[in-house]
Motif scaffolding. Structure first.
Motif, PDB file in Angstrom:
ATOM      1  N   PRO A  64       0.491  -1.179   0.126  1.00  0.00           N
ATOM      2  CA  PRO A  64       0.095  -0.108   0.000  1.00  0.00           C
ATOM      3  C   PRO A  64       0.995   0.833  -0.098  1.00  0.00           C
ATOM      4  N   SER A  65       1.791   1.413   1.215  1.00  0.00           N
ATOM      5  CA  SER A  65       3.266   2.464   0.720  1.00  0.00           C
ATOM      6  C   SER A  65       3.251   3.001  -1.248  1.00  0.00           C
ATOM      7  N   SER A  66       3.621   1.439  -1.969  1.00  0.00           N
ATOM      8  CA  SER A  66       4.041   2.337  -3.074  1.00  0.00           C
ATOM      9  C   SER A  66       3.124   2.548  -3.860  1.00  0.00           C
ATOM     10  N   VAL A  67       1.980   2.378  -3.992  1.00  0.00           N
ATOM     11  CA  VAL A  67       0.750   2.670  -4.683  1.00  0.00           C
ATOM     12  C   VAL A  67       0.894   3.864  -3.685  1.00  0.00           C
ATOM     13  N   LEU A  68       0.527   4.886  -3.253  1.00  0.00           N
ATOM     14  CA  LEU A  68       0.277   5.543  -2.167  1.00  0.00           C
ATOM     15  C   LEU A  68       1.728   7.028  -2.322  1.00  0.00           C
ATOM     16  N   ALA A  69       2.498   6.578  -2.733  1.00  0.00           N
ATOM     17  CA  ALA A  69       3.962   7.265  -3.091  1.00  0.00           C
ATOM     18  C   ALA A  69       3.595   8.041  -3.957  1.00  0.00           C
ATOM     19  N   ALA A  70       2.201   8.710  -4.927  1.00  0.00           N
ATOM     20  CA  ALA A  70       2.046   9.696  -6.070  1.00  0.00           C
ATOM     21  C   ALA A  70       2.760  10.610  -5.897  1.00  0.00           C
ATOM     22  N   PRO A  71       3.339  11.603  -7.184  1.00  0.00           N
ATOM     23  CA  PRO A  71       3.925  12.154  -7.308  1.00  0.00           C
ATOM     24  C   PRO A  71       3.027  12.835  -7.019  1.00  0.00           C
ATOM     25  N   ARG A  72       3.572  14.114  -6.171  1.00  0.00           N
ATOM     26  CA  ARG A  72       3.129  15.978  -6.095  1.00  0.00           C
ATOM     27  C   ARG A  72       2.992  16.760  -7.036  1.00  0.00           C
ATOM     28  N   ILE A  73       2.170  17.137  -6.751  1.00  0.00           N
ATOM     29  CA  ILE A  73       1.872  18.262  -7.324  1.00  0.00           C
ATOM     30  C   ILE A  73       2.212  19.811  -7.427  1.00  0.00           C
ATOM     31  N   GLY A  74       3.047  20.619  -7.810  1.00  0.00           N
ATOM     32  CA  GLY A  74       3.820  21.160  -7.495  1.00  0.00           C
ATOM     33  C   GLY A  74       3.080  22.655  -7.228  1.00  0.00           C
ATOM     34  N   ARG A  75       3.653  23.541  -5.804  1.00  0.00           N
ATOM     35  CA  ARG A  75       2.780  25.024  -5.707  1.00  0.00           C
ATOM     36  C   ARG A  75       2.222  25.528  -7.037  1.00  0.00           C
TER      37      ARG A  75
ATOM     38  N   TRP B  49       2.130  25.249  -9.658  1.00  0.00           N
ATOM     39  CA  TRP B  49       0.140  25.200 -10.234  1.00  0.00           C
ATOM     40  C   TRP B  49      -0.194  25.957  -9.772  1.00  0.00           C
ATOM     41  N   TYR B  50      -0.946  26.003  -8.847  1.00  0.00           N
ATOM     42  CA  TYR B  50      -0.891  26.687  -7.750  1.00  0.00           C
ATOM     43  C   TYR B  50      -1.428  28.399  -8.381  1.00  0.00           C
ATOM     44  N   LEU B  51       0.273  28.895  -7.541  1.00  0.00           N
ATOM     45  CA  LEU B  51       0.638  30.284  -7.448  1.00  0.00           C
ATOM     46  C   LEU B  51       0.352  30.658  -9.019  1.00  0.00           C
ATOM     47  N   ALA B  52       0.761  30.161 -10.480  1.00  0.00           N
ATOM     48  CA  ALA B  52      -0.192  29.985 -11.240  1.00  0.00           C
ATOM     49  C   ALA B  52      -1.393  29.967 -12.010  1.00  0.00           C
ATOM     50  N   ALA B  53      -2.188  29.385 -11.039  1.00  0.00           N
ATOM     51  CA  ALA B  53      -3.780  29.995 -11.813  1.00  0.00           C
ATOM     52  C   ALA B  53      -4.065  31.169 -10.811  1.00  0.00           C
ATOM     53  N   VAL B  54      -3.796  30.769  -9.437  1.00  0.00           N
ATOM     54  CA  VAL B  54      -4.028  33.035  -9.098  1.00  0.00           C
ATOM     55  C   VAL B  54      -3.255  33.687  -9.664  1.00  0.00           C
TER      56      VAL B  54
ATOM     57  N   LEU C 141      -7.004  22.406 -15.184  1.00  0.00           N
ATOM     58  CA  LEU C 141      -7.049  21.382 -15.530  1.00  0.00           C
ATOM     59  C   LEU C 141      -5.759  20.628 -15.480  1.00  0.00           C
ATOM     60  N   ARG C 142      -5.340  21.147 -15.110  1.00  0.00           N
ATOM     61  CA  ARG C 142      -3.794  20.326 -14.384  1.00  0.00           C
ATOM     62  C   ARG C 142      -3.701  20.211 -12.709  1.00  0.00           C
ATOM     63  N   ILE C 143      -4.401  20.887 -11.388  1.00  0.00           N
ATOM     64  CA  ILE C 143      -4.975  20.336 -10.513  1.00  0.00           C
ATOM     65  C   ILE C 143      -6.145  19.252 -10.627  1.00  0.00           C
ATOM     66  N   THR C 144      -6.743  19.598 -11.167  1.00  0.00           N
ATOM     67  CA  THR C 144      -8.012  18.655 -11.387  1.00  0.00           C
ATOM     68  C   THR C 144      -7.547  17.517 -11.851  1.00  0.00           C
ATOM     69  N   ARG C 145      -6.801  16.821 -12.457  1.00  0.00           N
ATOM     70  CA  ARG C 145      -6.322  15.421 -13.369  1.00  0.00           C
ATOM     71  C   ARG C 145      -5.421  15.822 -12.168  1.00  0.00           C
ATOM     72  N   HIS C 146      -5.044  15.889 -11.191  1.00  0.00           N
ATOM     73  CA  HIS C 146      -3.648  15.581 -10.428  1.00  0.00           C
ATOM     74  C   HIS C 146      -5.052  15.337  -9.312  1.00  0.00           C
ATOM     75  N   ARG C 147      -5.919  16.004  -8.689  1.00  0.00           N
ATOM     76  CA  ARG C 147      -6.364  15.584  -7.758  1.00  0.00           C
ATOM     77  C   ARG C 147      -7.530  13.992  -8.259  1.00  0.00           C
ATOM     78  N   ARG C 148      -7.776  14.088  -8.988  1.00  0.00           N
ATOM     79  CA  ARG C 148      -8.012  12.359  -9.590  1.00  0.00           C
ATOM     80  C   ARG C 148      -7.667  11.834  -9.559  1.00  0.00           C
ATOM     81  N   SER C 149      -5.995  11.938 -10.277  1.00  0.00           N
ATOM     82  CA  SER C 149      -4.933  10.274 -10.327  1.00  0.00           C
ATOM     83  C   SER C 149      -4.974   9.911  -8.683  1.00  0.00           C
ATOM     84  N   LEU C 150      -5.298  11.762  -8.538  1.00  0.00           N
ATOM     85  CA  LEU C 150      -4.583  11.062  -6.192  1.00  0.00           C
ATOM     86  C   LEU C 150      -5.675  10.503  -5.680  1.00  0.00           C
ATOM     87  N   GLY C 151      -7.256  10.564  -5.866  1.00  0.00           N
ATOM     88  CA  GLY C 151      -7.750   9.619  -5.718  1.00  0.00           C
ATOM     89  C   GLY C 151      -8.286   8.190  -6.218  1.00  0.00           C
TER      90      GLY C 151
END
Length: 193
Positions: free
Chosen positions: A4-15, A17-22, A139-149
């Motif tokens: 389970p730990s290898s599955v949870l080790a998902a790549p994190r999205i960088g901040r 993307w959030y900063l660029a969106a704002v 879109l990139r943030i949403t895609r990352h959240r779906r992939s994380l889910g």
């Protein structure tokens, strides 16, 4: 089977993307307000224009300096910056200006529609670009959240299977140790009838 730990080790999205969106959303909003203000001033001047003669006090030179014009309206001296001056204008040259009858501070060069046409052009270019960047970041943030889910759901399934396998292994040692299990009945073999 993956842990389970290898599955949870998902790549994190960088901040970033959030900063660029704002930042792109703020830029789009700011440029919309700039364009709206220029349009409002143009309408205000166009409703009741008053022609006056001004004097060029400064020419644009580089990115840090703007054009400057001084004029008199309603008996008071006013100045305006960043107006679209003719190409052959020099410091000290007279220039035709129009200001709004209700607001002497709202001024533009005669035969121009906007007081600061460069600001309107900048808004027309930058607002669509900023909105596009904001949309791509969202879109990139949403895609990352779906992939994380999906990864979290997959980790839950892997954890459940691992726990079930462990529980099965504890309850049936003969299967896990590679031995065959035979049940012996009381009374031996039955006689055939």
């Amino acid at each position: 089977m993956r842990s389970p730990s290898s599955v949870l080790a998902a790549p994190r999205i960088g901040r970033g993307w959030y900063l660029a969106a704002v930042l792109s959303a703020v830029l789009a909003l700011g440029m919309c307000l700039l364009g709206w203000r220029q349009t409002q001033l143009a309408d205000q001047i166009g409703a009741h224009p008053v022609r006056v003669e001004g004097v060029v006090t400064q020419l644009p030179g580089g990115s840090a300096t703007y054009s400057g014009v001084r004029y008199q309206a309603d008996g008071q001296q006013h100045s305006a910056t960043d107006l679209a001056l003719p190409a052959q204008a020099k410091v000290g040259d007279p220039i035709c200006l129009e200001h709004a009858a209700t607001d002497p501070g709202a001024v533009r060069v005669c035969d121009q529609h906007y007081p600061q046409a460069a600001g309107v052009r900048l808004a027309q270019i930058s607002v669509p670009v900023a909105l596009l960047v904001c949309l791509l970041c969202a879109l990139r943030i949403t895609r990352h959240r779906r992939s994380l889910g999906a990864r979290i759901r997959q980790a839950r399934v892997v954890t459940t299977v691992a726990l079930a396998t462990e529980a099965l292994a504890e309850g049936m040692p003969a299967i896990t140790q590679g031995k065959r299990s035979r049940r012996r009945r009381k009374g031996g073999r039955r006689a055939l009838r």
